[in-house]
Every structure is written in C-alpha cells, then in structure tokens.
Design a protein around this motif. Sequence first.
Motif, mmCIF file in Angstrom:
data_model
loop_
_atom_site.group_PDB
_atom_site.id
_atom_site.type_symbol
_atom_site.label_atom_id
_atom_site.label_comp_id
_atom_site.label_asym_id
_atom_site.label_seq_id
_atom_site.Cartn_x
_atom_site.Cartn_y
_atom_site.Cartn_z
ATOM 1 N N VAL A 100 4.060 55.229 37.013
ATOM 2 C CA VAL A 100 4.721 56.521 36.833
ATOM 3 C C VAL A 100 3.734 57.588 37.300
ATOM 4 C CG1 VAL A 100 5.811 58.094 35.209
ATOM 5 C CG2 VAL A 100 6.006 55.622 34.859
ATOM 6 N N ARG A 101 4.120 58.371 38.283
ATOM 7 C CA ARG A 101 3.169 59.296 38.899
ATOM 8 C C ARG A 101 3.385 60.723 38.432
ATOM 9 N NH1 ARG A 101 5.405 61.586 43.915
ATOM 10 N NH2 ARG A 101 7.623 61.098 43.916
ATOM 11 N N VAL A 102 2.322 61.510 38.520
ATOM 12 C CA VAL A 102 2.375 62.937 38.217
ATOM 13 C C VAL A 102 1.810 63.677 39.426
ATOM 14 C CG1 VAL A 102 1.635 64.785 36.686
ATOM 15 C CG2 VAL A 102 2.065 62.503 35.754
ATOM 16 N N VAL A 103 2.648 64.461 40.079
ATOM 17 C CA VAL A 103 2.248 65.211 41.267
ATOM 18 C C VAL A 103 1.604 66.528 40.841
ATOM 19 C CG1 VAL A 103 3.064 66.230 43.427
ATOM 20 C CG2 VAL A 103 4.153 64.160 42.527
ATOM 21 N N ASP A 104 0.551 66.934 41.548
ATOM 22 C CA ASP A 104 -0.167 68.180 41.253
ATOM 23 C C ASP A 104 -0.630 68.207 39.807
ATOM 24 O OD1 ASP A 104 0.227 69.153 43.862
ATOM 25 O OD2 ASP A 104 2.175 69.999 43.332
ATOM 26 N N ALA A 105 -1.162 67.089 39.343
ATOM 27 C CA ALA A 105 -1.570 66.976 37.939
ATOM 28 C C ALA A 105 -2.679 67.956 37.586
ATOM 29 C CB ALA A 105 -2.025 65.545 37.634
ATOM 30 N N ASP A 106 -3.479 68.356 38.561
ATOM 31 C CA ASP A 106 -4.563 69.299 38.293
ATOM 32 C C ASP A 106 -4.039 70.687 37.962
ATOM 33 O OD1 ASP A 106 -3.683 69.248 41.028
ATOM 34 O OD2 ASP A 106 -5.319 70.628 41.510
ATOM 35 N N ARG A 107 -2.816 71.006 38.389
ATOM 36 C CA ARG A 107 -2.252 72.341 38.182
ATOM 37 C C ARG A 107 -1.420 72.438 36.902
ATOM 38 N NH1 ARG A 107 0.036 73.568 44.310
ATOM 39 N NH2 ARG A 107 -1.914 73.131 45.433
ATOM 40 N N LEU A 108 -1.134 71.312 36.291
ATOM 41 C CA LEU A 108 -0.265 71.305 35.119
ATOM 42 C C LEU A 108 -1.061 71.503 33.839
ATOM 43 C CD1 LEU A 108 2.087 68.270 35.918
ATOM 44 C CD2 LEU A 108 2.513 70.702 36.337
ATOM 45 N N GLY A 109 -0.516 72.289 32.914
ATOM 46 C CA GLY A 109 -1.066 72.327 31.571
ATOM 47 C C GLY A 109 -0.762 71.016 30.864
ATOM 48 N N LEU A 110 -1.415 70.782 29.747
ATOM 49 C CA LEU A 110 -1.228 69.519 29.041
ATOM 50 C C LEU A 110 0.231 69.303 28.638
ATOM 51 C CD1 LEU A 110 -4.299 68.931 26.704
ATOM 52 C CD2 LEU A 110 -3.470 67.462 28.540
ATOM 53 N N ARG A 111 0.859 70.365 28.141
ATOM 54 C CA ARG A 111 2.255 70.216 27.718
ATOM 55 C C ARG A 111 3.139 69.811 28.891
ATOM 56 N NH1 ARG A 111 6.996 73.060 27.553
ATOM 57 N NH2 ARG A 111 8.304 72.769 25.685
ATOM 58 N N ASP A 112 2.960 70.463 30.034
ATOM 59 C CA ASP A 112 3.762 70.144 31.200
ATOM 60 C C ASP A 112 3.466 68.739 31.710
ATOM 61 O OD1 ASP A 112 5.011 72.601 31.144
ATOM 62 O OD2 ASP A 112 3.546 73.538 32.473
ATOM 63 N N LEU A 113 2.204 68.329 31.612
ATOM 64 C CA LEU A 113 1.858 66.982 32.051
ATOM 65 C C LEU A 113 2.519 65.935 31.159
ATOM 66 C CD1 LEU A 113 -1.478 65.687 33.383
ATOM 67 C CD2 LEU A 113 -0.401 64.439 31.513
ATOM 68 N N VAL A 114 2.494 66.168 29.838
ATOM 69 C CA VAL A 114 3.146 65.235 28.908
ATOM 70 C C VAL A 114 4.638 65.137 29.218
ATOM 71 C CG1 VAL A 114 3.780 64.844 26.494
ATOM 72 C CG2 VAL A 114 1.452 65.554 27.080
ATOM 73 N N LEU A 115 5.271 66.287 29.409
ATOM 74 C CA LEU A 115 6.709 66.297 29.690
ATOM 75 C C LEU A 115 7.015 65.617 31.022
ATOM 76 C CD1 LEU A 115 7.612 69.909 28.527
ATOM 77 C CD2 LEU A 115 8.218 67.771 27.381
ATOM 78 N N ALA A 116 6.184 65.876 32.038
ATOM 79 C CA ALA A 116 6.420 65.287 33.358
ATOM 80 C C ALA A 116 6.283 63.777 33.324
ATOM 81 C CB ALA A 116 5.449 65.888 34.374
ATOM 82 N N LEU A 117 5.243 63.298 32.659
ATOM 83 C CA LEU A 117 5.021 61.852 32.603
ATOM 84 C C LEU A 117 6.102 61.162 31.787
ATOM 85 C CD1 LEU A 117 2.949 59.673 33.522
ATOM 86 C CD2 LEU A 117 1.951 59.861 31.251
ATOM 87 N N ASP A 118 6.443 61.751 30.651
ATOM 88 C CA ASP A 118 7.463 61.139 29.796
ATOM 89 C C ASP A 118 8.825 61.153 30.464
ATOM 90 O OD1 ASP A 118 5.388 60.858 28.065
ATOM 91 O OD2 ASP A 118 6.113 62.270 26.556
ATOM 92 N N ALA A 119 9.147 62.245 31.178
ATOM 93 C CA ALA A 119 10.434 62.322 31.852
ATOM 94 C C ALA A 119 10.524 61.294 32.969
ATOM 95 C CB ALA A 119 10.656 63.725 32.414
ATOM 96 N N ALA A 120 9.429 61.136 33.726
ATOM 97 C CA ALA A 120 9.420 60.151 34.805
ATOM 98 C C ALA A 120 9.544 58.737 34.259
ATOM 99 C CB ALA A 120 8.148 60.289 35.628
ATOM 100 N N HIS A 121 8.926 58.500 33.108
ATOM 101 C CA HIS A 121 8.985 57.170 32.500
ATOM 102 C C HIS A 121 10.404 56.826 32.076
ATOM 103 C CE1 HIS A 121 7.364 54.186 29.282
ATOM 104 N NE2 HIS A 121 7.607 53.588 30.421
ATOM 105 N N GLU A 122 11.156 57.826 31.649
ATOM 106 C CA GLU A 122 12.522 57.589 31.194
ATOM 107 C C GLU A 122 13.542 57.620 32.331
ATOM 108 O OE1 GLU A 122 13.450 56.730 28.196
ATOM 109 O OE2 GLU A 122 11.368 56.776 27.519
ATOM 110 N N ASP A 123 13.128 58.139 33.477
ATOM 111 C CA ASP A 123 14.063 58.326 34.590
ATOM 112 C C ASP A 123 14.447 56.978 35.185
ATOM 113 O OD1 ASP A 123 15.507 59.070 36.800
ATOM 114 O OD2 ASP A 123 14.102 60.630 37.428
ATOM 115 N N ALA A 124 15.732 56.679 35.152
ATOM 116 C CA ALA A 124 16.199 55.393 35.676
ATOM 117 C C ALA A 124 15.893 55.251 37.155
ATOM 118 C CB ALA A 124 17.702 55.250 35.440
ATOM 119 N N ARG A 125 15.832 56.384 37.866
ATOM 120 C CA ARG A 125 15.589 56.304 39.302
ATOM 121 C C ARG A 125 14.194 55.765 39.590
ATOM 122 N NH1 ARG A 125 17.025 62.341 40.871
ATOM 123 N NH2 ARG A 125 15.888 62.593 38.910
#
Length: 275
Positions: free
Chosen positions: A110-135
């Motif tokens: 599960v990847r996070v794009v531009d992870a250096d620019r994300l705050g911790l909250r946004d990174l948590v949400l991005a990773l968790d959303a990608a993990h749940e995304d069926a695509r």
Amino acid sequence: MAHLELRPKQRVSSFRKLAIGSWGAAYDPTVYGTLTVRMDRALAYMDAFQRSTGLRLTVTHLVLKALAEALRRCPDANAVLRFHRIYLRQRITVSALLRSADAASGWAPVRVVDADRLGLRDLVLALDAAHEDARVRQGFRWVEKVPAPLMRLFTSGVSFLAVTLNLDLGRFGLPRDAFGAAVVTDVGELGLDSAYLPLVPFTRVPVFLAPGAVRDTPVVEEGKVVVGKVMSLNASIDHRFIDGFHAGVLANTLKELLEDPEAAFGPPDAAASGG
C-alpha cells in the motif's frame, strides 16, 4: 505520460560506477544493518494522537513518515537504476506491506505518494484508505492469472517496462509506481524482534525496512540503569547506489524523528490537524 518523474544524476562517483558495473541484480549487492531506537516517547505520542483524533497511529505510520523525511534529506537514496544509470525520483513515494483482513489474501503493498508533504493525520488517512480500497487489491490480482513457470519472466518484463522504459502501465490495470522508493513491513506484528527482508529484484526498491517488536530492555539514564522501551529497525539496502554516507543520513534521521516525534512533528493535537 511517464511512469515516474525522474531526472538523471549528473555526477556519479567512481565507486558508484564500479558498484553498478559489478552487480547485475538487486539481490547481489544487499547490505544489512540494524538500528536500535528508544520508543518511550513514541509510544506516549501514539496514545496522545489517538486520544486527540480517534485515529490509530501505529509504528508503521511513524516509520513511513520518518523514512519519507529521511529520503527528502538524502535525495540520492530516492532513486532508481535504468540502463546502468542512476535516476533521481522527483517525488517521494513510500509503501508498506500490510496484512489483509482476509488471511487468505496475505500481504499487499500500500503506497503513499508525496509522503514527505503529508501531515501525520493525512498520512494515516491516506494509508488506511488505500488499504481498504478494493481497487488496490484488484490491481495485484493479475498475478494470480500468470502461470507459475512464467512468473519470473512476467515480473521481469513488467519491471523492464515500468521502470527501465519508464512506461505507465495503468491502462492495463497495473498500479502506477506500486512500491515507491522504500518498503516498510512491521515484523513486530508477527512477534519478531528482528528480521531482514530480501530486496525483491522486480520491485526495483533500494530500501526495505522492517521495524521489530517494541521490547523492554535495560538502558542508562543519567548514570542509572532503568527499564526502557526499544525497537530494532532492520534494513536491507541496495549497495549499488546507497553507500555508508547515505545509510548514515537515513539512520540518523529515523533515530531523531522516532525518538522524539513531538519535536519532529509537533504536539499530537497539532500533528493531528495536519501540521
């Protein structure tokens, strides 16, 4: 559209040229290393973050964020090899191997794009959303359709097209930049203190990082022996273009950020708001 945003590295040292010419595949030049970090402050920070947001901040999230910052500080490590030449990535993408809720599905990147620019909250949400995304899960189901005897040829071909030729294969249902510049797998979830991950050649990823379980151990504070919380970060790196200097920058950054996340990312409530 190019698969990755890259630019060729202009100045390459003699050692780097020798290293690139000496090894032909990522599994040959693997270097292993372990960094031990104190986790007392990180554990307290993770608890405070969850109280502030209701979001579960894990070791994987913290390590991904710290690793993204480490790659920002050491851009030479944020690179790929194409035609025996180093190309620097223009964006910082990191990924984690996460276990699926369905045990039969195993692990998936599960990847996070531009992870250096994300705050911790946004990174948590991005990773968790990608993990749940069926695509995301569907993007890797093409592997199941390839006959086992052809798997090595298939993965090599995909790697050649996606990285060496830098082609975007999204139209064929293959994830774009599926692994990024570094992969994190929390082996501590499996109860392991340490484990070294193999550099998988077709991923073309130069850094695999495996955080171990947080454990109690004697530490010295102000001349006294006390019980502290520590964790091992176990790294496998590609020595063709990451040497001791780069490894030192990565290790020192990880240690700095993980041992005092509040200083690195701000108070938990500020980090939670996206700072």
